[in-house]
Scaffold this active site. Structure first.
Site, PDB file in Angstrom:
ATOM      1  N   GLU A   1       0.978  -0.535   0.400  1.00 53.57           N
ATOM      2  CA  GLU A   1       0.143  -0.018   0.353  1.00 53.57           C
ATOM      3  C   GLU A   1       0.489   1.401   0.152  1.00 53.57           C
ATOM      4  O   GLU A   1       0.564   2.043   0.574  1.00 53.57           O
ATOM      5  CB  GLU A   1      -1.152   0.059   1.039  1.00 53.57           C
TER       6      GLU A   1
ATOM      7  N   GLU B   1      -5.593 -10.993  -1.186  1.00 56.17           N
ATOM      8  CA  GLU B   1      -7.039 -10.895  -0.100  1.00 56.17           C
ATOM      9  C   GLU B   1      -8.733 -10.888  -0.371  1.00 56.17           C
ATOM     10  O   GLU B   1      -9.215 -10.022   0.174  1.00 56.17           O
ATOM     11  CB  GLU B   1      -6.351  -9.373   0.871  1.00 56.17           C
TER      12      GLU B   1
HETATM   13  C1  XIL Z   1      -6.726  -6.642   7.946  1.00 52.77           C
HETATM   14  C2  XIL Z   1      -6.918  -7.789   9.034  1.00 52.77           C
HETATM   15  O1  XIL Z   1      -8.049  -8.607   8.274  1.00 52.77           O
HETATM   16  C3  XIL Z   1      -7.299  -6.916  10.133  1.00 52.77           C
HETATM   17  O2  XIL Z   1      -7.623  -8.508  11.473  1.00 52.77           O
HETATM   18  C4  XIL Z   1      -6.674  -6.096  10.745  1.00 52.77           C
HETATM   19  O3  XIL Z   1      -7.321  -5.479  12.058  1.00 52.77           O
HETATM   20  C5  XIL Z   1      -6.672  -4.962  10.129  1.00 52.77           C
HETATM   21  O4  XIL Z   1      -5.742  -5.368   8.890  1.00 52.77           O
HETATM   22  N1  XIL Z   1      -4.826  -5.056   3.606  1.00 52.77           N
HETATM   23  C6  XIL Z   1      -3.754  -5.261   4.174  1.00 52.77           C
HETATM   24  C7  XIL Z   1      -4.218  -6.404   5.292  1.00 52.77           C
HETATM   25  O5  XIL Z   1      -2.836  -5.627   3.306  1.00 52.77           O
HETATM   26  O6  XIL Z   1      -3.109  -6.878   6.503  1.00 52.77           O
HETATM   27  C8  XIL Z   1      -5.884  -6.265   6.084  1.00 52.77           C
HETATM   28  O7  XIL Z   1      -5.640  -6.898   7.278  1.00 52.77           O
HETATM   29  C9  XIL Z   1      -6.940  -5.677   5.062  1.00 52.77           C
HETATM   30  C10 XIL Z   1      -6.380  -4.886   4.291  1.00 52.77           C
END
Ligand code: XIL
Length: 371
Positions: A155, A260
């Site tokens: 990011e 994701e």
């Molecule tokens: C999220 C997790 O799923 C949550 O449990 C945590 O509180 C916050 O992070 N982008 C990413 C992930 O790269 O690491 C994030 O994961 C979601 C968005």
């Protein structure tokens, strides 16, 4: 003879039946159905890494052949103080992947979120440089040969494709990007290195991603792939934009991973106009329309959306390395608490009782039709 003739249809039914049973045993999991196409992964919570729930655990190895740690490898957990690393859970995570012969993905090395408080205090470039070198070298070297790919930077871009003004950019300027990739490649020359982001299938951010990767490469960094997080919605992004992104990234010789994947079925606060974009919606019925169950019509929409996405993934399977869901089942999803806390969302293929949803069968069916 008559008797044989009489029983022949029954016999053939029996033989056919047992063949089908064998076939379905082989194909009744996501990972087996998509074997030879791409890895099917899931994100694991700390409890899942600790194998706390036997039913969840057996579902994980039945269905998935790739794992990402949902949280425990982020810097706040793994590097809580300047001179202290805590590898207890990440060691378990890697051992879990090895034991189950899974592809192991590391998430994530350089990210502005979920930083340890001490990292947020870093103000000058020398200190930040020293942090990056120590952090990346220590972690990547430790898991050299065990972790198969890394999100080196997560990011780094704004939605318009410009560089996010993160603590890294502010202290080091944009050279931090190439430096991160160089440090990771030095620590493990064979591991696959990814740049990971959300919304990077949208045109402006896609351009930004391409520029970023070209610059990193021009400065001598190795980038093997791009991770598209794929936190998507029922109606967007369009299949066309996703396809354009797969093509654009793979034209640069990058592996494309969907890292994701989940699909929210709930309203987003920022889709609403003006004063609607605020916390007043927390807990309101309007923003949490399905607290008990998902209506069939939306269940079907979700199944159709997943089918069209996986149809596209199959069309470009030669360019796609991995498709990872952000969680095993709906009960675990971060989307129950983000962007509004305490809602009930239904973004994955398994429900809270670990039962496959209609969306699961629609993804499986794409492979069955072909065979
Ligand atoms: C999220 C997790 O799923 C949550 O449990 C945590 O509180 C916050 O992070 N982008 C990413 C992930 O790269 O690491 C994030 O994961 C979601 C968005």
């Amino acid at each position: 003879m008559k008797l044989i003739n009489h029983y022949l249809p029954l016999l053939s039914l029996f033989i056919l039946g047992s063949c089908n049973a064998q076939k379905s045993e082989k194909t009744t999991s996501l990972k087996n159905s998509y074997k030879g196409d791409f890895y099917i992964g899931t994100a694991l919570s700390a409890d899942q890494i600790n194998e706390k729930n036997v039913k969840e655990d057996s579902l994980i190895h039945k269905e998935f052949n790739a794992i990402t740690a949902e949280n425990i490898m982020k810097s706040m957990f793994v590097h809580p103080a300047k001179d202290k690393y805590d590898f207890t859970l990440s060691d378990k995570f890697v051992a879990y992947g090895k034991k189950n012969k899974m592809f192991i993905h590391g998430h994530t090395l350089i990210w502005h979120s979920q930083l340890a408080p001490w990292m947020e205090q870093i103000k000058d470039s020398a200190e930040m440089k020293a942090f990056m070198k120590d952090h990346i070298t220590t972690i990547v070297s430790k898991y050299k040969g065990s972790i198969n790919s890394w999100d080196v930077v997560n990011e780094a871009l704004n939605d318009d494709g410009t560089l996010r003004k993160s603590i890294f950019l502010n202290t080091l300027g944009e050279s931090y990007l190439a430096d991160a990739f160089k440090l990771a490649a030095k620590a493990d020359p064979k591991v696959d290195l990814y740049y990971n982001d959300y919304n990077n299938e949208a045109p402006a951010k896609r351009e930004g991603t391409i520029n970023l990767i070209k610059k990193v490469r021009a400065a001598g960094g190795k980038v093997d792939g791009v991770g598209i997080q794929a936190h998507w919605r029922l109606e967007s992004p369009s299949i066309e934009e996703i396809e354009k992104s797969i093509l654009a990234y793979s034209a640069l010789g990058l592996k494309v991973a969907f890292t994701e994947l989940d699909i929210t079925v709930l309203p987003n606060p920022w889709d609403l106009k003006g004063a609607d974009v605020n916390q007043n919606f927390e807990g309101s019925a309007k923003m949490n329309p399905y607290p008990k169950a998902l209506p069939d019509s939306i269940q079907t929409k979700l199944a159709e959306r997943y089918a069209s996405i996986f149809k596209l993934f199959l069309k470009h399977k030669d360019k796609i390395s991995r498709v990872t869901f952000w969680g095993v089942h709906d009960g675990q999803s971060w989307l129950n608490d983000w962007p509004i806390k305490g809602r009930t969302n239904y973004p994955l293929l398994f429900d809270t009782k670990l039962k496959p949803k209609k969306a699961y069968y629609s993804v499986m069916q794409l492979k069955e039709v072909k065979q």
